[in-house]
Design a protein around this motif. Structure first.
Motif: not given
Length: 55
Positions: A23-32, A41-49
């Motif tokens: 939530y905080l990352c999303n707000n910061l990205c919006g301000k920048l 993906r379950k048992e594969k991991g998460t990717v943040i871009k």
């Protein structure tokens, strides 16, 4: 996923989670002037871009 207080299954089952991180990352990205996307993906991991919003 970027809603305040959202926690996934692991956060609810294995740790004390506040659901504030993305939530905080999303707000910061919006301000920048950036955008953020997440996929998981379950048992594969998460990717943040994080993307610049240059036209």
């Amino acid at each position: 996923m970027f809603k305040r207080g959202f926690t996934g299954t692991n956060g609810r089952n294995y740790a004390k989670s506040t659901g504030m991180g993305l939530y905080l990352c999303n707000n910061l990205c919006g301000k920048l002037g950036l955008s953020i996307k997440a996929s998981s993906r379950k048992e594969k991991g998460t990717v943040i871009k994080i993307f610049s919003q240059i036209n």
